[in-house]
Structure formats: structure tokens, C-alpha cells
Scaffold this motif. Structure first.
Motif, short mmCIF file in Angstrom:
data_model
loop_
_atom_site.label_atom_id
_atom_site.label_comp_id
_atom_site.label_asym_id
_atom_site.label_seq_id
_atom_site.Cartn_x
_atom_site.Cartn_y
_atom_site.Cartn_z
N THR A 91 -4.20 6.26 0.32
CA THR A 91 -2.95 5.56 0.05
C THR A 91 -3.12 4.76 -1.22
OG1 THR A 91 -2.49 5.33 2.42
CG2 THR A 91 -1.26 3.90 0.94
N VAL A 92 -2.22 4.98 -2.18
CA VAL A 92 -2.23 4.24 -3.44
C VAL A 92 -0.84 3.65 -3.63
CG1 VAL A 92 -2.53 4.39 -5.93
CG2 VAL A 92 -3.98 5.76 -4.44
N ASN A 93 -0.76 2.34 -3.74
CA ASN A 93 0.51 1.63 -3.88
C ASN A 93 1.50 2.02 -2.78
OD1 ASN A 93 -0.39 0.29 -6.17
ND2 ASN A 93 0.38 1.88 -7.55
N GLY A 94 0.99 2.18 -1.58
CA GLY A 94 1.85 2.49 -0.44
C GLY A 94 2.27 3.95 -0.36
N ARG A 95 1.75 4.80 -1.22
CA ARG A 95 2.13 6.22 -1.24
C ARG A 95 0.93 7.08 -0.88
NH1 ARG A 95 3.72 7.98 -6.63
NH2 ARG A 95 4.26 9.88 -5.56
N ASN A 96 1.21 8.19 -0.19
CA ASN A 96 0.19 9.18 0.12
C ASN A 96 0.46 10.44 -0.70
OD1 ASN A 96 0.83 7.72 2.96
ND2 ASN A 96 -1.33 8.12 2.71
N PRO A 97 -0.58 11.05 -1.26
CA PRO A 97 -0.37 12.30 -1.99
C PRO A 97 -0.19 13.47 -1.02
CG PRO A 97 -2.69 11.75 -1.98
CD PRO A 97 -1.97 10.60 -1.32
#
Length: 157
Positions: A91-97
């Protein structure tokens, strides 16, 4: 590494670790033996920071070199796309790739099914998957070394 910010932070950790390590070694060499125990803590911190910064960078460089080698010398196969899912482990900045999962059955080895997972994709690739298959480059000696070719996807600017 795809994320430049993460690469910068890891490099910064490595640099801070190297500086702390140098200060600790210099201090150990120039102090009296009675004061030496305090510098072992500094030495340990330097090693930890250095490892946190350097190990992921080395792993990233090794992966990039392996992928380049597989593109040149690997066997290109067509693997069937089975799903497109979120990578819940990152999770990066609340987003999942997103990642693309695919599979391939080796016709030369009966009852052998290989499962492949693409690298992280920071947009939903579902609309851009036009075929049921994607190209995967495998090492014929060790099919666990593979690279899922994502060049059919648009580049994010």
C-alpha cells in the motif's frame, strides 16, 4: 524500483547508515578503552540503517538485470491470463497496485502447471488486456525465474 520516492528514501537510509558507521568506527579508534561500550550501539545503528537502505536497492538491481537477461535469452511462452487483482501486500499513499496472474501448462512435462505473477501496475490493466494470453519469458533451466511482459500496456506519465 518503479517508485522514485522509495528509491530516494532507501538511498537516504543507506547514506545515513554509512555516515553513522563511519562516525562509530572513527570514534572507536580515537577513544579510550573505558568509553568504548557506547560506540557499539552507534556501530549497530549504522549497520542496521545501512542494511535497510542497501539490501532492497541491491535486490531491485538484481531483479532488473534478471528481467533484462530473460528478455534476451529467455524462452517466450504464451500464458493464459487467469485474473487481475489488487496486490494487498503493498500500500502506497492508501493505494494498492494491480497484478496480473497467469498460468501455462508445459507441453513437454505432463501434469506441470506454472503460475506467473506480473510486477506491480499502478492502474487497472483490465481494459488493455485484449487477448486471453500474455507473453512470459522463462529461464528454460529454471522456470521459476520468469518475466511477465507488460509492454502491451500504456506507459503512465
Amino acid at each position: 524500483m518503479q517508485n522514485k520516492t522509495l528509491t530516494f528514501i532507501l538511498g537516504l537510509f543507506g547514506l545515513i547508515g554509512a555516515i553513522i558507521l563511519c562516525v562509530a568506527i572513527y570514534s572507536l579508534c580515537t577513544t579510550y578503552r573505558s568509553d568504548i561500550s557506547d560506540y557499539y550501539v552507534l556501530l549497530g545503528m549504522g549497520v542496521v540503517f545501512l542494511l535497510i537502505g542497501v539490501v532492497p536497492l541491491i535486490m531491485s538491481i538484481r531483479r532488473k538485470n534478471l528481467n533484462a537477461q530473460l528478455l534476451q535469452t529467455g524462452r517466450a511462452i504464451q500464458a493464459k491470463v487467469t485474473s487481475v487483482e489488487f496486490n494487498q501486500a503493498l500500500t502506497v499513499n492508501g493505494r494498492n497496485p494491480f497484478v496480473i496472474y497467469c498460468q501455462w501448462s508445459d507441453p513437454l512435462a505432463s501434469n506441470t502447471l506454472y503460475l506467473f505473477r506480473s510486477g506491480n501496475i499502478w492502474f487497472n490493466p483490465s481494459d488493455f488486456i485484449k487477448n486471453e494470453t500474455v507473453t512470459v519469458y522463462i529461464d528454460e533451466n529454471n522456470p521459476k525465474n520468469y518475466y511477465v511482459d507488460l509492454t502491451f500496456l500504456p506507459q503512465v506519465v
